[in-house]
Design an enzyme around this catalytic site. Sequence first.
Site, PDB file in Angstrom:
ATOM      1  N   LYS A  76       0.570   3.823   1.121  1.00  0.00           N
ATOM      2  CA  LYS A  76       2.011   3.559   1.234  1.00  0.00           C
ATOM      3  C   LYS A  76       2.740   4.748   0.614  1.00  0.00           C
ATOM      4  O   LYS A  76       2.337   5.237  -0.457  1.00  0.00           O
ATOM      5  CB  LYS A  76       2.347   2.262   0.483  1.00  0.00           C
ATOM      6  CG  LYS A  76       3.807   1.843   0.555  1.00  0.00           C
ATOM      7  CD  LYS A  76       4.038   0.518  -0.181  1.00  0.00           C
ATOM      8  CE  LYS A  76       5.463   0.016  -0.057  1.00  0.00           C
ATOM      9  NZ  LYS A  76       5.664  -1.278  -0.755  1.00  0.00           N
ATOM     10  N   SER A 151       7.989  -4.768   2.114  1.00  0.00           N
ATOM     11  CA  SER A 151       8.266  -3.380   2.381  1.00  0.00           C
ATOM     12  C   SER A 151       7.049  -2.567   2.843  1.00  0.00           C
ATOM     13  O   SER A 151       7.225  -1.502   3.412  1.00  0.00           O
ATOM     14  CB  SER A 151       8.831  -2.715   1.124  1.00  0.00           C
ATOM     15  OG  SER A 151       7.889  -2.750   0.079  1.00  0.00           O
ATOM     16  N   SER A 175       5.904  -7.761  -0.995  1.00  0.00           N
ATOM     17  CA  SER A 175       5.727  -6.649  -0.058  1.00  0.00           C
ATOM     18  C   SER A 175       4.304  -6.316   0.357  1.00  0.00           C
ATOM     19  O   SER A 175       4.121  -5.477   1.246  1.00  0.00           O
ATOM     20  CB  SER A 175       6.376  -5.393  -0.621  1.00  0.00           C
ATOM     21  OG  SER A 175       7.751  -5.464  -0.429  1.00  0.00           O
TER      22      SER A 175
END
Length: 486
Positions: A76, A151, A175
């Site tokens: 990420k 997210s 997330s």
Amino acid sequence: MSLQTLKSLQKQLASKQISSRELVTDHLARVEAHNTALNAFITLDRDGALAAAEAADKAIAAGTAGPLAGLPIAHKDIFCTEGVLTTCGSKILSNFVSPYDATVVARLKAAGTVSLGKTNLDEFAMGSTNESSFFGAAKNPWNLAHVPGGSSGGSAAAVAAGLVPAATGTDTGGSIRQPASFCGITGIKPTYGTVSRYGMIAYASSLDQGGPLAHTAEDCALLLDAISGFDERDSTSLQRAATQTTAELDRPLAGLKIGLPREYFGEGLAGDVRTAIEAALAELRKLGATTVEVSLPNTHLAIPAYYVIAPAEASSNLSRFDGVRYGHRASEYKDLAEMYSRSRAEGFGAEVKRRILVGTYVLSHGYYDAYYIKAQQLRRLIAEDFKQALAQCDVIAGPVAPTTAPVLGQMADDPVQMYLSDIYTLGVNLAGLPGLSAPCGFGANGLPVGLQLIGNYFAEARLLNVAHQFQQATDWHLRSPAHRAG
Ligand code: GLN
């Protein structure tokens, strides 16, 4: 082609059926072919990946390889990666090349994994749909008209679509779990303090926790065991050894007591999600578990508490982005104050600005007691709820989100509606507990549903064990989305 898990690829590498170079070349080609449609990657590190693959092949041949040697993954884009662009989904960091690796990145490198690059996310991890990314939203591989969740949506989309077998994520209020649920994969958010936050760009420091996303609980266990454990560079890292979750995957579920919080099955839960969760619970009962109703009476306070505490911490954490030390700087300004304000006005997107405003407000003199202190008191009540519930059962089960993945744009103009959809995930972060999402069926629109499992502090091994046993008996995690490479 059958599903490529870390576990299956590990065997192929060990038996020399395939080299890391071949594996990585193949996966780079997948990203190149499919990223235009999916927007799952912000940065592809082709040269770095090929060099790491060659090093892994040499180590495998020499017998000096780490346990995850040669396996392709992605990070990420909230994790700092030495020499590689680290944007956090923001314009303000769109030119930032990190001079060092986050601990999670360093540990996965040391274990031998090969990072293909950095995945898309909501700007500074603020969001539930990926739509606040400066780089545009990632798409859901099950239906490109829908969001992948957020997210960590880029990581979830990349794994679900077969661009990488696994990826890292972070979970401040859901997330990891929510995008895993929306994309039909598995993800775990560990107990707060289990995975180092060093080099993980801070959103809300008392809630942020890194963790893996992969197809199976078994693969999540492999990664969690590699990234967890004390790190002196994170002051909230717990003085504990790395988890040893892989060792417990095969434990039978006979005798397992599952708590079902009344508040997680009430009004607001979509009928098709409820049906899938109930079918999963029936399957777990077949495997020997029993279920008991429990209560988390302060669940309705999780959203107001979280949406005060998280913005408060964010407003402080994001003060470092001022156009001086790194990132975007406005090109025109008349003095230092204007340089700060213009750089920030140009560099941050609407959702981030909204949170900075709310956070600054609730921390300001006269409002601190009314909002921030109050929210901290609610946080304690929520943690107490979980303590009481977990005294009556081994794990808690329920939905991850009230619906399957929404259509792109549906939430874009209505932040409050988006905040409300976090109802089942926020409490876990406020309490610091571990939580997992595992695929357990599909909604009426054909999009995946995830089963959330919540455990007591340090119960990661039990959560992964329950999910693994569930995955031995079901094939939801093996289903292929419409948009899959390879
Ligand atoms: N949706 C929540 C938020 O916007 C949680 C995000 C996260 O876990 N990073 O803050």
